[in-house]
Design an enzyme around this catalytic site. Structure first.
Site, mmCIF file in Angstrom:
data_model
loop_
_atom_site.group_PDB
_atom_site.id
_atom_site.type_symbol
_atom_site.label_atom_id
_atom_site.label_comp_id
_atom_site.label_asym_id
_atom_site.label_seq_id
_atom_site.Cartn_x
_atom_site.Cartn_y
_atom_site.Cartn_z
ATOM 1 N N TYR A 12 22.042 56.581 -1.113
ATOM 2 C CA TYR A 12 22.114 57.327 0.101
ATOM 3 C C TYR A 12 23.168 58.297 -0.389
ATOM 4 C CZ TYR A 12 23.676 59.022 4.813
ATOM 5 O OH TYR A 12 24.305 59.522 5.844
ATOM 6 N N ILE A 13 24.412 58.108 -0.435
ATOM 7 C CA ILE A 13 25.537 58.910 -0.649
ATOM 8 C C ILE A 13 25.427 59.509 -2.166
ATOM 9 C CG2 ILE A 13 28.019 59.233 -0.730
ATOM 10 C CD1 ILE A 13 28.091 56.844 1.312
ATOM 11 N N THR A 36 19.220 48.503 -4.803
ATOM 12 C CA THR A 36 19.382 49.007 -3.208
ATOM 13 C C THR A 36 19.154 50.516 -3.310
ATOM 14 O OG1 THR A 36 21.752 49.134 -3.505
ATOM 15 C CG2 THR A 36 20.944 47.194 -2.601
ATOM 16 N N ASP A 59 22.530 48.585 -14.707
ATOM 17 C CA ASP A 59 23.535 47.813 -14.024
ATOM 18 C C ASP A 59 24.984 48.162 -14.393
ATOM 19 O OD1 ASP A 59 25.301 45.689 -12.933
ATOM 20 O OD2 ASP A 59 23.544 45.025 -11.892
ATOM 21 N N ILE A 60 25.817 48.245 -13.570
ATOM 22 C CA ILE A 60 27.179 48.759 -13.951
ATOM 23 C C ILE A 60 27.664 47.633 -14.803
ATOM 24 C CG2 ILE A 60 27.573 50.716 -12.422
ATOM 25 C CD1 ILE A 60 29.350 48.676 -10.692
ATOM 26 N N ALA A 81 28.357 53.329 -7.185
ATOM 27 C CA ALA A 81 27.551 52.102 -7.367
ATOM 28 C C ALA A 81 28.391 50.940 -6.753
ATOM 29 C CB ALA A 81 27.073 51.895 -8.800
ATOM 30 N N TYR A 148 33.680 42.423 1.416
ATOM 31 C CA TYR A 148 33.349 43.854 1.090
ATOM 32 C C TYR A 148 34.826 44.682 0.655
ATOM 33 C CZ TYR A 148 32.203 48.592 1.462
ATOM 34 O OH TYR A 148 32.164 50.213 1.292
ATOM 35 N N PHE A 176 35.483 56.489 5.695
ATOM 36 C CA PHE A 176 35.186 56.058 7.182
ATOM 37 C C PHE A 176 33.565 56.029 7.246
ATOM 38 C CE2 PHE A 176 39.598 56.381 6.747
ATOM 39 C CZ PHE A 176 40.237 55.613 7.817
ATOM 40 N N ARG A 227 34.371 53.946 15.929
ATOM 41 C CA ARG A 227 34.429 54.796 14.556
ATOM 42 C C ARG A 227 34.592 55.826 14.408
ATOM 43 N NH1 ARG A 227 35.382 49.794 14.292
ATOM 44 N NH2 ARG A 227 34.242 48.095 13.305
#
Length: 334
Positions: A12-13, A36, A59-60, A81, A148, A176, A227
């Protein structure tokens, strides 16, 4: 800077970051294992900007020699990632420490091998844990309440040590809550179901999916978490400013990205229904683990160091998501 490596550029980002970079004349190398992320936005950008974007399904944590040998003139890395679900990290901490920490260290090792010393790292306000005060500035203690957030803080520390010992130039950006789509509505969030509140509310308003309330009751006026919701384009514009800052030999920094404004879950739901003109049923379900009551950014440092502040309102974010979901109600196909 001409060529930028974007890890997680199918997400997404990261995909919106790639879009902005291409619009600004950069060449982009996307690295994503598509676990993902999606190939859809990369294909879209390849059609729109032929010969300006390369994609590697990696993959990293992989051997990355082939990427860096083929793309010899990469000048900096935007590192998006990561595994990113708070609730999942409470159940599968090993996944988060493997992907986020070991993967990031592997990426950095290859950067050093190929003499790339500039990185902008996608971090999170989850490194702070429960806020001792709001708004939260960068001097706030870091005390993550979930794996996380802990994994992201561990990567921050690795980057800080490499800055001291190996001359790594970095800007760490602590996000955020992110919302919105590209301004034209062409690239947005494909996670289905999404874990992001504003996205889920817009999907419900457009009758794409029901809305399930996943937040716990917390100590706020309406008992729902508060938030700080920042637009994804504003967020990525800060990354590009940070790249230029590093190019101009700016010092290493850790910087919050938000708006400085807090909204509760209930306030967001009301705002989405007001803007779209559609009411939807809110269905309670099992609360997510690892959540906290209130988190609002102090963005004084972003204004001072990067001369950045958000331009887009919450209403702007909602409207771009309406555009996106009307065009792609199921998001990008796997």
């Amino acid at each position: 800077m001409n060529k930028i490596l974007v890890t997680g550029g199918g997400g997404y980002i990261g995909s919106i970051a790639a879009y902005l970079l291409l619009q600004k004349g950069y060449q982009v190398v996307v690295l994503d294992n598509l676990s993902t992320g999606y190939k859809g936005p990369v294909d879209y950008l390849t059609t729109k900007f032929p010969r300006k974007i390369k994609f590697y399904n990696k993959d990293i944590r992989d051997n990355l020699d082939d990427v860096f040998q083929r793309e010899r003139n990469i000048e900096a890395v935007l590192h998006y990632a990561a595994s990113y679900l708070v609730d999942e990290s409470m159940r599968l901490p090993e996944k988060y420490f493997s992907n986020n920490v070991c993967g990031s260290n592997n990426l950095l090792t290859y950067m050093f091998k190929y003499k790339i010393n500039k990185i902008v790292f996608s971090s999170t306000c989850a490194v702070y844990g429960e806020a001792n005060y709001v708004p939260v500035d960068e001097k706030h203690p870091t005390n993550p309440t979930n794996p996380y957030g802990e994994s992201k803080r561990m990567v921050e520390k690795i980057i800080e040590w490499y800055g001291k010992q190996k001359g790594l130039s970095y800007v760490i950006l602590r996000y955020f809550n992110v919302c919105g789509a590209s301004d034209d509505g062409e690239i947005g969030d494909s996670k289905n179901p999404s874990t992001l509140l504003v996205q889920n509310a817009v999907r419900a308003a457009l009758n794409i999916a029901p809305f399930f309330l996943t937040c716990p009751k917390v100590d706020t006026p309406d008992k729902t978490p508060i938030r700080d919701y920042v637009n994804v384009v504003d967020l990525n514009e800060a990354h590009i400013i940070a790249l230029r800052y590093l190019q101009n030999k700016g010092s290493n920094q850790i910087i919050n990205l938000g708006t400085g404004i807090g909204s509760s879950v209930n306030e967001i739901l009301e705002k989405v229904q007001e803007i779209t003109g559609f009411n939807f049923i809110v269905k309670p379900t099992m609360p997510r683990q690892g959540e906290y009551a209130k988190m609002i950014a102090d963005i004084t440092l972003a204004k001072k160091i990067l001369n950045w502040e958000p331009k887009r309102s919450l209403a702007d974010s909602i409207l771009t998501m309406v555009k996106w979901y009307k065009k792609y109600p199921k998001g990008w196909e796997k």
